[in-house]
Design an enzyme around this catalytic site. Structure first.
Site, short mmCIF file in Angstrom:
data_model
loop_
_atom_site.label_atom_id
_atom_site.label_comp_id
_atom_site.label_asym_id
_atom_site.label_seq_id
_atom_site.Cartn_x
_atom_site.Cartn_y
_atom_site.Cartn_z
N ARG A 177 0.84 -1.21 0.00
CA ARG A 177 0.00 0.00 0.00
C ARG A 177 0.87 1.26 0.00
O ARG A 177 1.94 1.26 0.63
CB ARG A 177 -0.91 0.00 1.24
CG ARG A 177 -2.00 -1.05 1.20
CD ARG A 177 -2.65 -1.19 2.55
NE ARG A 177 -1.66 -1.61 3.56
CZ ARG A 177 -1.84 -1.55 4.86
NH1 ARG A 177 -2.99 -1.10 5.34
NH2 ARG A 177 -0.90 -1.95 5.70
N LYS B 41 -11.04 -18.74 4.50
CA LYS B 41 -9.92 -19.24 3.68
C LYS B 41 -10.41 -20.32 2.71
O LYS B 41 -9.98 -20.38 1.55
CB LYS B 41 -8.80 -19.76 4.58
CG LYS B 41 -8.16 -18.66 5.41
CD LYS B 41 -6.87 -19.10 6.08
CE LYS B 41 -6.19 -17.91 6.76
NZ LYS B 41 -4.80 -18.17 7.12
N CYS C 240 2.32 -24.57 12.27
CA CYS C 240 2.60 -23.45 13.18
C CYS C 240 3.87 -22.72 12.78
O CYS C 240 4.90 -23.36 12.54
CB CYS C 240 2.80 -23.94 14.61
SG CYS C 240 1.37 -24.79 15.27
N1 LIG Z 1 0.53 -20.74 10.88
C1 LIG Z 1 0.72 -19.80 11.78
O1 LIG Z 1 1.28 -20.04 12.85
C2 LIG Z 1 0.28 -18.40 11.47
C3 LIG Z 1 0.56 -17.36 12.37
C4 LIG Z 1 0.20 -16.06 12.00
C5 LIG Z 1 -0.43 -15.81 10.78
N2 LIG Z 1 -0.71 -16.86 9.95
C6 LIG Z 1 -1.32 -16.63 8.61
O2 LIG Z 1 -0.29 -16.07 7.76
C7 LIG Z 1 -0.90 -15.24 6.78
C8 LIG Z 1 -0.19 -13.88 6.77
O3 LIG Z 1 -0.34 -13.29 8.05
P1 LIG Z 1 0.78 -12.31 8.66
O4 LIG Z 1 0.56 -12.29 10.14
O5 LIG Z 1 2.14 -12.67 8.12
O6 LIG Z 1 0.31 -10.92 8.03
P2 LIG Z 1 0.69 -9.44 8.52
O7 LIG Z 1 2.13 -9.37 8.80
O8 LIG Z 1 -0.24 -9.01 9.62
O9 LIG Z 1 0.27 -8.54 7.25
C9 LIG Z 1 0.77 -8.76 5.96
C10 LIG Z 1 0.70 -7.48 5.15
O10 LIG Z 1 -0.66 -7.16 4.84
C11 LIG Z 1 -0.73 -5.79 4.55
N3 LIG Z 1 -1.85 -5.19 5.29
C12 LIG Z 1 -1.95 -4.97 6.62
N4 LIG Z 1 -3.13 -4.37 6.92
C13 LIG Z 1 -3.77 -4.19 5.76
C14 LIG Z 1 -5.02 -3.59 5.40
N5 LIG Z 1 -5.83 -3.06 6.33
N6 LIG Z 1 -5.37 -3.60 4.11
C15 LIG Z 1 -4.54 -4.12 3.16
N7 LIG Z 1 -3.34 -4.69 3.44
C16 LIG Z 1 -2.96 -4.71 4.71
C17 LIG Z 1 0.58 -5.13 5.00
O11 LIG Z 1 1.36 -4.86 3.83
P3 LIG Z 1 1.68 -3.37 3.32
O12 LIG Z 1 1.83 -2.51 4.53
O13 LIG Z 1 2.97 -3.55 2.58
O14 LIG Z 1 0.54 -2.97 2.44
C18 LIG Z 1 1.20 -6.23 5.84
O15 LIG Z 1 2.60 -6.18 5.87
C19 LIG Z 1 -2.40 -15.17 7.12
O16 LIG Z 1 -3.10 -16.07 6.31
C20 LIG Z 1 -2.46 -15.63 8.58
O17 LIG Z 1 -3.70 -16.23 8.91
C21 LIG Z 1 -0.34 -18.12 10.26
#
Ligand SMILES: NC(=O)c1ccc[n+]([C@@H]2O[C@H](COP(=O)([O-])OP(=O)(O)OC[C@H]3O[C@@H](n4cnc5c(N)ncnc54)[C@H](OP(=O)(O)O)[C@@H]3O)[C@@H](O)[C@H]2O)c1
Length: 314
Positions: free
Chosen positions: A37, A130, A151
């Protein structure tokens, strides 16, 4: 561009897990594009990516024409957007259909294998979003790979063991602490994601990151940490009944994390099903690559503990 290189566009590339994918993609020599963004607060990381050779595209998923234009530049699209943006991926799908050139799309899954588990209602609602994206991809006949990364290792080691609070003597154990959970190091998740995304064998497959040695129970994890730190922790159990009650009484979205803990650490949702049929387990796919073990992840925490993180749920 060399023969085995693909142009890869990553949404959410500045994020917790996306940043590892961007770095892995660059390391593997793929021309790497990051969609971010214009008002992103990750300026330093974006500069770091640029200095590594990434191409930064500033925009929003609502900007359809910009999206189509960006997609026409690349071959493979990975979304690592956070949970609150999961349904925004429908806008990416619409643009992929119009662009017509994308050879593979990986949606933002990266957790438990959502087509194989059933969970408490708040986590089911999370997984349903999802699943909805997966079904839309299949219906549109967009070539895909669906990844279950299980995880995030550092994320959950931080959560379960509190290594950044060395004076804390007490550890919370969810349920009996005996169910196995699969913990994978974030850097490995980034690297395997790019390998799988560019692997013709993984076209239209579900790929599960589940190296057998990375399935550990909470009690095993605590015991390993006690050996490494030379400390003995007081273990306080929260019963399954208490966790279920919390999932029913906490307001939305605070009811989601407890429901995830229930699924993963009480019910063993990442480790308790057979991988069969067309689904693939990733750890033996690439002879030159291996997943870090839980023991190795804990060694990282001893030397240079990764910062605690918390995923967005709203
Ligand atoms: N398996 C696990 O243990 C685990 C743990 C945590 C998360 N997950 C999953 O991993 C995936 C990614 O999650 P994450 O925690 O890595 O993501 P994140 O760091 O919270 O966010 C990823 C990016 O999304 C963009 N973003 C944030 N808020 C936004 C908004 N309001 N509108 C549009 N874009 C926005 C930002 O990019 P910009 O600022 O560059 O636009 C941010 O850097 C998800 O599917 C989550 O469910 C899995």
């Amino acid at each position: 561009m060399k023969q085995n290189e693909s142009k890869i566009l990553i949404f959410g590339g500045t994020g917790y897990i996306g940043s590892h994918m961007v770095k892995a993609s660059i390391k593997l020599g793929h021309p790497t594009y990051v969609f971010t963004r214009p008002d992103s607060d990750k300026k330093d990381l974006i500069r770091e990516f640029q200095s590594m050779g990434a191409i930064i595209i500033k925009g929003r998923v609502e900007e359809h024409d910009k999206l189509v234009e960006a997609l026409r530049e690349v071959d493979i699209v990975i979304s690592a957007l956070a949970y609150p943006q999961v349904l925004d991926q429908l806008k990416i799908l619409e643009a992929i259909k119009i662009a017509g050139n994308i050879k593979r799309f990986l949606p933002s899954d990266f957790g438990v294998e959502e087509d194989r588990v059933s969970a408490l209602p708040p986590f089911e609602a999370f997984l349903d979003k999802k699943r909805r994206i997966r079904r839309a991809i299949e219906e549109a006949k967009i070539p895909y790979t669906f990844i279950s990364a299980n995880c995030y290792g550092s994320y959950f080691i931080n959560y379960l063991l509190n290594p950044s609070h060395p004076n804390k003597q007490e550890i919370t154990v969810y349920g009996s602490g005996e169910a196995k959970a699969v913990l994978n190091y974030e850097q490995d998740i980034g690297m395997y994601t790019i390998k799988v995304a560019t692997d013709p064998r993984m076209h239209n497959r579900i790929v599960i990151f589940r190296p057998s040695e990375n399935a550990v129970s909470q009690l095993e994890l605590i015991s390993l940490w006690e050996k490494k730190t030379g400390k003995i922790f007081k273990k306080t159990h929260i019963s399954e009944e208490e966790i279920v009650t919390l999932s029913q009484t906490l307001p939305d979205p605070q009811n989601i994390p407890v429901s995830i803990l229930h699924s993963v650490f009480v019910k063993g949702a990442t480790a308790d099903f057979e991988i069969g049929g067309d689904d693939v387990e990733a750890s033996s796919l690439y002879p030159d690559l291996k997943f870090s073990t839980v023991d190795e992840m804990l060694d990282v925490f001893l030397k240079n503990p990764p910062k605690p993180a918390s995923a967005a749920f709203e």
